[in-house]
Design a protein around this motif. Structure first.
Motif, PDB file in Angstrom:
ATOM      1  N   GLU B  24       1.217  -1.370  -0.068  1.00  0.00           N
ATOM      2  CA  GLU B  24       0.273   0.384   0.458  1.00  0.00           C
ATOM      3  C   GLU B  24       0.935   1.425  -0.293  1.00  0.00           C
ATOM      4  N   HIS B  25       1.806   1.010   0.410  1.00  0.00           N
ATOM      5  CA  HIS B  25       3.156   2.517   0.694  1.00  0.00           C
ATOM      6  C   HIS B  25       3.386   3.045  -0.282  1.00  0.00           C
ATOM      7  N   GLU B  26       3.907   1.213  -1.452  1.00  0.00           N
ATOM      8  CA  GLU B  26       4.905   1.810  -2.135  1.00  0.00           C
ATOM      9  C   GLU B  26       3.704   2.186  -3.528  1.00  0.00           C
ATOM     10  N   ALA B  27       2.822   1.475  -3.069  1.00  0.00           N
ATOM     11  CA  ALA B  27       1.493   2.008  -4.389  1.00  0.00           C
ATOM     12  C   ALA B  27       1.126   3.649  -4.568  1.00  0.00           C
ATOM     13  N   ALA B  28       1.244   4.017  -3.309  1.00  0.00           N
ATOM     14  CA  ALA B  28       0.938   5.341  -2.712  1.00  0.00           C
ATOM     15  C   ALA B  28       1.693   5.765  -3.732  1.00  0.00           C
ATOM     16  N   ARG B  29       2.861   5.965  -3.637  1.00  0.00           N
ATOM     17  CA  ARG B  29       3.771   7.036  -3.715  1.00  0.00           C
ATOM     18  C   ARG B  29       3.783   7.049  -4.993  1.00  0.00           C
ATOM     19  N   ARG B  30       3.612   5.226  -5.825  1.00  0.00           N
ATOM     20  CA  ARG B  30       3.242   5.671  -7.260  1.00  0.00           C
ATOM     21  C   ARG B  30       1.723   5.920  -7.985  1.00  0.00           C
ATOM     22  N   ASN B  31       1.158   6.345  -7.176  1.00  0.00           N
ATOM     23  CA  ASN B  31      -0.286   6.708  -7.057  1.00  0.00           C
ATOM     24  C   ASN B  31      -1.180   5.965  -8.090  1.00  0.00           C
ATOM     25  N   VAL B  32      -1.138   4.010  -7.355  1.00  0.00           N
ATOM     26  CA  VAL B  32      -1.156   3.205  -8.453  1.00  0.00           C
ATOM     27  C   VAL B  32      -2.692   2.770  -6.919  1.00  0.00           C
ATOM     28  N   SER B  33      -3.545   2.039  -7.700  1.00  0.00           N
ATOM     29  CA  SER B  33      -4.640   1.862  -6.565  1.00  0.00           C
ATOM     30  C   SER B  33      -4.965   0.102  -7.010  1.00  0.00           C
ATOM     31  N   VAL B  34      -4.488  -1.000  -5.930  1.00  0.00           N
ATOM     32  CA  VAL B  34      -4.599  -2.040  -5.237  1.00  0.00           C
ATOM     33  C   VAL B  34      -5.949  -2.836  -5.481  1.00  0.00           C
TER      34      VAL B  34
END
Lengths: 203, 203
Positions: B24-34
């Motif tokens: 979640e942290h890494e996705a948020a940094r890239r503005n990607v949803s999981v």
């Protein structure tokens, strides 16, 4: 103080190609020295009940690996071709003749270049590295003398070394390639190249 | 424009623990949803001829994995304990009851926290995640209502979903966990978490 990293590689191993092309640069950045250690995966896979590469034993894993190699080589800026020959022997290739030469060649200043040439011949140029022609080309373009190194590789000083390396790999728990050791610490896979070098640098 | 990443996870999978805590942290940094997608490895391993985890089938791989998990969790600042119970069932654990709950819980705002709690219970606190007590604890500390979610997980809307996810995983060539998909692109292993998110961000 840094410790050396031992780089356990197999010419037939796709992911070892990535490490072979990357390790010297990454090691130099960390002031770590690398010992190149050729070994054969055949006996190690046989001990796990496989008569060929796990990428051939498990087709979904194999399909994934080729796609992953395409992405990884692109990421690292390395040339890459999937084997396209209609030959069931296209992967894994018979790496033994080239590995026997590597044992002797790695005592020469051009040995690492020879190893990289073998990987490039196989995975970038789609050539058959079991043939004397390809091996000879790889020696010459590295700056070596094919006849001299072939003779040297047959000496009792070198000939048993490939088998001895493989037995040593098995004894320390290596189950695939590439692997890296720093003292007793084992790292498996090109994904752990940086971790292994960092470990050595901080030792 | 970014694409969503589907995160295919199994509670019994050690490396899925790393991804569950990081994604979640890494996705948020890239503005990607999981999209969190629970599935079971049992049928997928069975199709490869294994009746348990490959880390149990291949002992040298298993020994390596535990040491690697120690190093990786330290690197990521995550708590970790090797299973120490003198119980052959300590690894892999029976993850099915907790996964069934996950299917329903992931439609709730506390679902991801529940999933992380299950991983923490198993790999940091060395608890048995197949027991109702542990599952209940993980639901409550995530902010959920155990009776309500248990009832919900039995509804025809949710009950067949775990099997359906597993069949979908198999159909798209997934052979291990964690895996990540971005459209048709498949990535395997916690080592590919960043690559999968980068792929989604650049899509």
């Amino acid at each position: 103080m840094t410790q050396p990293v031992t780089f356990w590689f197999e010419f037939a191993s796709t992911y070892s190609y990535l490490s072979a092309m990357r390790i010297e640069h990454e090691a130099a950045r960390r002031n770590v020295s690398v010992v190149w250690k050729p070994f054969t995966l055949g006996p190690i896979f046989a001990a796990q009940g496989w008569n060929t590469s796990p990428f051939s034993v498990y087709p979904s894993k194999g399909r994934y690996m080729w796609r992953d190699m395409e992405r990884r080589t692109r990421k690292y800026g390395l040339p890459f071709q999937r084997p396209t020959r209609d030959d069931p022997r296209a992967f894994p290739q018979n790496s033994i003749p080239a590995l026997r030469i590597a044992v002797a060649a790695l005592t020469e200043p051009w040995g690492i270049t020879y190893c990289r040439n073998i990987y490039t011949a196989q995975f970038a140029d789609n050539r058959d590295i079991s043939t004397p022609e390809v091996i000879t080309d790889c020696i010459i373009s590295a700056g070596g003398d094919p006849d001299a190194i072939l003779a040297q590789s047959q000496l009792p000083e070198f000939k048993p070394q490939l088998r001895a390396n493989t037995e040593a790999a098995q004894a320390i728990g290596i189950f695939g390639a590439p692997s890296f050791t720093v003292g007793e610490e084992l790292f498996w896979g090109d994904d752990r190249l940086e971790d292994a070098l960092d470990w050595a640098a901080e030792a």
